[in-house]
Design an enzyme around this catalytic site. Structure first.
Site, mmCIF file in Angstrom:
data_model
loop_
_atom_site.group_PDB
_atom_site.id
_atom_site.type_symbol
_atom_site.label_atom_id
_atom_site.label_comp_id
_atom_site.label_asym_id
_atom_site.label_seq_id
_atom_site.Cartn_x
_atom_site.Cartn_y
_atom_site.Cartn_z
ATOM 1 N N LYS A 287 0.855 -1.181 0.000
ATOM 2 C CA LYS A 287 0.000 0.000 0.000
ATOM 3 C C LYS A 287 0.896 1.238 0.000
ATOM 4 O O LYS A 287 1.877 1.290 0.744
ATOM 5 C CB LYS A 287 -0.885 -0.044 1.252
ATOM 6 C CG LYS A 287 -2.100 0.833 1.176
ATOM 7 C CD LYS A 287 -3.135 0.413 2.211
ATOM 8 C CE LYS A 287 -4.337 1.326 2.143
ATOM 9 N NZ LYS A 287 -5.468 0.822 2.908
ATOM 10 N N GLU A 373 -19.539 -6.157 9.967
ATOM 11 C CA GLU A 373 -20.530 -5.467 10.782
ATOM 12 C C GLU A 373 -21.572 -6.418 11.356
ATOM 13 O O GLU A 373 -22.022 -6.260 12.494
ATOM 14 C CB GLU A 373 -21.216 -4.363 9.971
ATOM 15 C CG GLU A 373 -20.317 -3.163 9.641
ATOM 16 C CD GLU A 373 -19.365 -3.402 8.468
ATOM 17 O OE1 GLU A 373 -19.458 -4.454 7.813
ATOM 18 O OE2 GLU A 373 -18.513 -2.519 8.200
ATOM 19 N N ARG A 401 -25.693 -3.054 7.103
ATOM 20 C CA ARG A 401 -25.384 -4.457 6.836
ATOM 21 C C ARG A 401 -25.909 -5.393 7.908
ATOM 22 O O ARG A 401 -26.055 -6.574 7.688
ATOM 23 C CB ARG A 401 -23.854 -4.628 6.814
ATOM 24 C CG ARG A 401 -23.209 -4.035 5.635
ATOM 25 C CD ARG A 401 -22.453 -5.088 4.906
ATOM 26 N NE ARG A 401 -22.189 -4.687 3.558
ATOM 27 C CZ ARG A 401 -21.087 -5.000 2.903
ATOM 28 N NH1 ARG A 401 -20.153 -5.700 3.497
ATOM 29 N NH2 ARG A 401 -20.936 -4.634 1.663
HETATM 30 C C1 LIG Z 1 -18.877 -2.611 4.802
HETATM 31 C C2 LIG Z 1 -17.723 -1.656 4.911
HETATM 32 N N1 LIG Z 1 -17.163 -1.432 6.120
HETATM 33 C C3 LIG Z 1 -16.138 -0.565 6.231
HETATM 34 C C4 LIG Z 1 -15.639 0.077 5.137
HETATM 35 C C5 LIG Z 1 -14.536 1.117 5.284
HETATM 36 N N2 LIG Z 1 -13.342 0.722 4.522
HETATM 37 C C6 LIG Z 1 -13.023 1.279 3.329
HETATM 38 S S1 LIG Z 1 -11.629 0.665 2.681
HETATM 39 C C7 LIG Z 1 -11.372 -0.320 4.009
HETATM 40 C C8 LIG Z 1 -10.155 -1.188 4.065
HETATM 41 C C9 LIG Z 1 -10.115 -2.123 2.921
HETATM 42 O O1 LIG Z 1 -8.953 -2.867 3.006
HETATM 43 P P1 LIG Z 1 -8.460 -3.664 1.743
HETATM 44 O O2 LIG Z 1 -9.615 -4.350 1.110
HETATM 45 O O3 LIG Z 1 -7.322 -4.519 2.157
HETATM 46 O O4 LIG Z 1 -8.010 -2.541 0.742
HETATM 47 P P2 LIG Z 1 -6.691 -1.608 0.818
HETATM 48 O O5 LIG Z 1 -7.197 -0.247 1.205
HETATM 49 O O6 LIG Z 1 -5.745 -2.167 1.815
HETATM 50 O O7 LIG Z 1 -6.144 -1.647 -0.564
HETATM 51 C C10 LIG Z 1 -12.393 -0.174 4.953
HETATM 52 C C11 LIG Z 1 -12.469 -0.866 6.252
HETATM 53 C C12 LIG Z 1 -16.262 -0.191 3.901
HETATM 54 N N3 LIG Z 1 -15.865 0.411 2.785
HETATM 55 N N4 LIG Z 1 -17.278 -1.058 3.813
#
Ligand SMILES: Cc1ncc(C[n+]2csc(CCOP(=O)(O)OP(=O)(O)O)c2C)c(N)n1
Length: 630
Positions: A287, A373, A401
């Site tokens: 990242k 969630e 959710r």
């Molecule tokens: C249902 C839900 N809960 C929380 C989030 C907030 N959120 C956005 S990106 C993220 C992290 C995602 O991690 P990853 O899939 O590994 O992607 P990265 O940013 O590391 O590339 C979170 C928790 C969301 N988008 N959807």
């Protein structure tokens, strides 16, 4: 003129996706560097999600090079990592409009481009959608591929497994690219993260990288055979089936996601393996890759404000009052010092919810359950059943959710889970996917629920204490994104009387009953109305459930016009007030009653003030509403 905008760049020569497919691998590598640069420049001016996009630049270039997009369906999970994808698919010139009114969305959006076959912003939807599309292609006899790109963070969400379990039983050419950067917004949690780390740290992965680089050295354009060898070698690291194979996927990886020359042959090979059934390609990325301030920061620049490219220093928000989030976190943490039963839960948002503060003080009483969630709510129910005082701290939009869990696991059993609902109302640049529009409607109709909305920081503090004291049923309090009003903090906070609102200002012609954070805008409206000789009462309902029926009756009978206002969709506070009045025969033919709620449409991203205007919830719109009546 910046390096990127000069005419000789490859990026400037790309007019369509077909142009990318004409490039040789060396130029693809250069293109990736230019895309990265372009993205850093744009986001430095607009703010937005940076780290995730930086990590998938090479992967995105390779995917568009190998697959026949948009005919092949490329679906990014969450969609916050799609800035490189946007730059490559005809939206480069609009990047500086990102997340602004009428500008590009910060996520994928079907109406924005044919290259966005599925809109997203909430996590773990990509595999289900891609599987649906793969089935549709099969039924429609179309030879297209469906490709889901999903992060290891999103893989902590149950939906991803539901989809894989389903896909595993179908022999369809579904491709899942697991983008494993060992990060969510915060460090990832749970067994899946440990499992992926184990796969990556195996000595075989290291030697795979060596083999692959040897292959790349000897053969500048690796042909399918060598690619297959590398891929088969990658498969070989897994002795006796992986979790993914148990789910019915053909597993390939881990592969270095920053090396286009390694990625392309493997992707080409899986593209052509139609008969193989679902395939999971495990790609390892970093990242924030390629921009040192992002690589070096703890959150890898997940979400940034405008910043200085040279130093990476981000614009600080103007000094002012505390955010509601930090008021919540401070208050709960202080309360937890005295009350050892208080525990706090987040679903992968420790910093967004402010609970990282709580975690620092009480690591044993803090639980980050991952992007889960539904599980968070039932887990909280279990904690409550054993006498603890769980605060399930979840953004309004993500709590959607867990609706069945709130009803079935919490409310029916009258378990005292406290729902701390952040980002309630309009949220600005993240747009309609992140707006907290529905929680009043979906919580106030649940029997036994106590539902509060904070109009200011002191009331938020009161509501936290009130919720902590409610031990015989579920309770919820909602509060908005952003800065609080800036009131003087009251030292000694008392809990509220349940179901009692407050009169803020007395008048006799117009009554405005606000539920939540539009209170101060209502006060502004009242001042304007007062000047016009329309003396206005402003009251704060504090509770949607139970309703303060005495207050409602008073306001109705002592004023010519009675208006309710809330930051939420139809079916919320205003609806409950109306239902109370009709069911109790309190409406007269000449009753002048109106409720101000969100319009029946999704409000597009813009500055919060602009969004409130669009929703007719600013002081001027409230005044107009009243004057229209007269
Ligand atoms: C249902 C839900 N809960 C929380 C989030 C907030 N959120 C956005 S990106 C993220 C992290 C995602 O991690 P990853 O899939 O590994 O992607 P990265 O940013 O590391 O590339 C979170 C928790 C969301 N988008 N959807």
């Amino acid at each position: 003129m910046t390096e990127n905008s000069s005419y000789e760049t490859i990026l400037n020569r790309i007019n369509s996706i077909a142009d990318i497919r004409q490039l040789d691998e060396d130029n693809l590598v250069k293109l990736a560097d230019e895309v990265r640069q372009e993205m850093i420049e744009s986001v430095s001016e607009t703010g937005g999600h940076l780290g995730a996009g930086l990590g998938v630049v090479e992967l995105t270039v390779a995917l568009h090079y190998v697959f026949n997009t948009p005919y092949d369906r490329l679906i990014f999970d969450v969609g916050h990592q799609t800035y490189p994808h946007k730059i490559l698919t005809g939206r480069k010139n609009k990047m500086k409009t990102l997340r602004q009114e009428k500008g590009l969305s910060g996520f994928t959006k079907r109406t924005e481009s044919e290259f966005d076959p599925f809109g997203a912003a909430h996590a773990a939807t990509s595999i289900s959608a891609a599987l649906g599309m793969a089935v549709a292609a099969d039924l429609n006899k179309e030879d297209r591929r469906s490709i889901a790109v999903i992060g290891d963070g999103a893989m902590t969400a149950g939906m991803a497994y539901e989809a894989m379990n389903n896909a595993g039983s179908m022999k369809l050419p579904l491709i899942v690219i697991l983008n494993d950067n060992d990060m969510s917004i915060a460090p990832p949690v749970g067994a899946m993260s440990a499992y992926l780390s184990k796969l990556i740290s195996s000595s075989s992965y290291r030697s795979l990288r060596e083999v692959a680089s040897q292959v790349a050295k000897r053969l500048p354009r690796p042909i399918a055979n060598t690619a297959r060898k590398a891929e088969e070698y990658a498969r070989g690291i897994v002795t006796g089936g992986t979790l993914f194979e148990e789910l019915g996927f053909y597993y390939i990886g881990p592969i270095d996601g920053h090396n286009i020359k390694h990625l392309i042959p493997v992707l080409k090979n899986i593209r052509d393996k139609r008969e193989q059934g679902p395939i999971l390609v495990h790609v390892v990325t970093h990242k924030g890759y390629g921009y040192s301030p992002a690589e070096e920061s703890i959150d890898k620049f997940h979400g940034v404000s405008k910043f200085n490219i040279k130093t990476g220093t981000q614009d600080k928000s103007k000094k002012g009052s505390l955010t509601y989030t930090s008021v919540f976190a401070n208050t709960l943490t202080n309360l937890a010092k005295k009350d050892k039963k208080i525990v706090a839960i987040t679903a992968a948002m420790p910093s967004g919810t402010g609970l990282d503060l709580f975690a620092e003080k009480f690591p044993d009483r803090f639980f980050d359950v991952g992007i889960a969630e539904q599980h968070a709510v039932t887990f909280a129910a279990g904690l409550a059943a054993e006498g603890l005082k769980p605060f399930a701290t979840i953004y309004s939009t993500f709590l959607q959710r867990a609706y069945d869990q709130i009803i079935h696991d919490v409310a029916i059993q009258e378990l005292p889970v406290r729902f701390a609902i952040d980002r309630a109302g309009l949220v600005g640049a993240d747009g309609p996917t992140h707006a907290g529009s529905f929680d009043i409607a979906y919580l106030a109709n649940i029997p036994k629920m106590v539902l509060m909305a904070a109009a200011d920081e002191n009331d938020l503090r009161r509501m936290i204490i009130t919720a902590a004291n409610i031990n015989d049923r579920p309770s919820a309090f909602r509060y908005p994104r952003g800065q609080s009003i800036g009131l003087k903090i009251i030292k000694k906070i008392e809990p509220l009387v349940i179901g009692k609102g407050r009169i803020i200002k007395k008048g006799n012609k117009i009554a405005i009953l606000s539920f939540g954070a539009r209170l101060y805008e209502s006060i502004k409206a009242a001042e304007i109305l007062d000047e016009k000789g329309l003396n206005t009462t402003v009251a704060d309902a504090r509770f949607c459930k139970p309703l303060d029926t005495k207050l409602i009756k008073n306001l109705l009978s002592n004023h010519d016009i009675f208006i309710t206002i809330e930051e939420g969709a139809t079916g919320g506070f205003g609806s409950h007030v109306m239902q109370y009045l009709t069911n109790n025969n309190l409406l007269r033919i000449n009753s002048n009653i109106q409720s101000i709620v969100f319009p029946d449409k999704f409000i597009e991203h813009a500055k919060p003030e602009a969004m409130y205007k669009m929703a007719n919830m600013d002081a001027i719109s409230i005044v107009k509403k009243v004057l229209k009546f007269l």
